[in-house]
Design a protein around this motif. Sequence first.
Motif, PDB file in Angstrom:
ATOM      1  N   TRP A 155      20.013 -18.985   4.949  1.00 50.02           N
ATOM      2  CA  TRP A 155      20.648 -18.663   3.822  1.00 50.02           C
ATOM      3  C   TRP A 155      21.771 -19.301   3.177  1.00 50.02           C
ATOM      4  N   TRP A 156      22.681 -19.833   4.017  1.00 47.60           N
ATOM      5  CA  TRP A 156      23.612 -20.752   3.559  1.00 47.60           C
ATOM      6  C   TRP A 156      23.118 -22.026   2.627  1.00 47.60           C
ATOM      7  N   TYR A 157      22.034 -22.525   3.228  1.00 49.08           N
ATOM      8  CA  TYR A 157      21.389 -23.735   2.320  1.00 49.08           C
ATOM      9  C   TYR A 157      20.944 -23.149   1.017  1.00 49.08           C
ATOM     10  N   TRP A 158      20.083 -22.167   1.138  1.00 47.93           N
ATOM     11  CA  TRP A 158      19.590 -21.513   0.015  1.00 47.93           C
ATOM     12  C   TRP A 158      20.752 -21.166  -1.015  1.00 47.93           C
ATOM     13  N   CYS A 159      21.780 -20.443  -0.572  1.00 51.91           N
ATOM     14  CA  CYS A 159      22.860 -20.073  -1.619  1.00 51.91           C
ATOM     15  C   CYS A 159      23.371 -21.141  -2.229  1.00 51.91           C
ATOM     16  N   LEU A 160      23.693 -22.416  -1.474  1.00 58.62           N
ATOM     17  CA  LEU A 160      24.156 -23.617  -1.801  1.00 58.62           C
ATOM     18  C   LEU A 160      23.379 -24.378  -2.746  1.00 58.62           C
ATOM     19  N   THR A 161      22.070 -24.061  -2.763  1.00 61.00           N
ATOM     20  CA  THR A 161      21.105 -24.761  -3.642  1.00 61.00           C
ATOM     21  C   THR A 161      20.457 -23.895  -4.863  1.00 61.00           C
ATOM     22  N   SER A 162      19.392 -23.297  -4.498  1.00 61.97           N
ATOM     23  CA  SER A 162      18.691 -22.290  -5.327  1.00 61.97           C
ATOM     24  C   SER A 162      19.389 -21.138  -5.699  1.00 61.97           C
TER      25      SER A 162
END
Length: 308
Positions: A267-274
């Motif tokens: 979710w870290w990666y998702w929050c900082l992208t999409s």
Amino acid sequence: MLTQDDVRPKRVLLAGWFSFRDGEATAGDVLALHRVEEVLRAADIPYDVVWSPGFRPDARHFDDVRPGDYSHLVFVCGPLHGPQVEELHRRFAHCVRIAVGTSVIDPGSPAVTGFHRVLARDAPDSPPVEDLAAHAPTLPARPVVGVILTHGQHEYGQQRRHGQVAETVTRWLAGKDCARLELDTRLDTADWHLNATPAQTQSVLARLDLVVTDRLHGLVLGLRVGTPVLAVDPVAGGAKVSAQARACNWPALLTAERLDERGLDRWWYWCLTSGRVAARQARDAFREDAAPDSADHLVEALTDSARR
């Protein structure tokens, strides 16, 4: 006749207040070190850095250093005073000792006079020069993450998993290359550590790249200003945080029972992208009043109550 190789440093040891066992590393000290490293690399001068074991346990410490391996000792940044600095002069007595980017408070102090040369940033009767940190190599920006956690909510009794959630989240965050900012949604007009108005809290949240929280209002206030939120429900079985994430159609949610670093990383990666786009869409939906809330039925409830 001396040749260039005769006067060239054989190997330099870089030290500072960031090197002592009970010293501390500040951002300014470490940036000053980076500036000195840059200069030595450009001159092709070999060097090592010694770190405090409390700050960098796996790095080189004074206990690992053999003074005879070095021709020069360079002390970087900070004030020149005290017994720890004086001890360096005794231990590295054979070295050429130079202080650079330092503050001189008492020019007659043994901590100062022990150096062969002091390239001070400020000293009595001398014009100041810009600090080394000002000229350090440019660093890439890191995500700025607001952390809003609660250890309260005792109304949930045995379903509370707040301690475990906080421990897992903070341990995980400590390993992330990000700027962490501990926040609280609680307001206080007397305590300067806390915001006094919702507008002040919103202003902070709007400047973040991400909010990590186990609080309902950490979730809502982050989305309200268009900042992605990584939410964790700290109540076993799910409670108000999970319910609010569903109401807001916000997917970046982990439950206490399924909280692990793999899920947090995802979710870290998702929050900082999409998630950046999704958070702005959630903000716009709030502003448009696209979905009803419980206040929409308040007047009807008041009227019905008056009739009874």
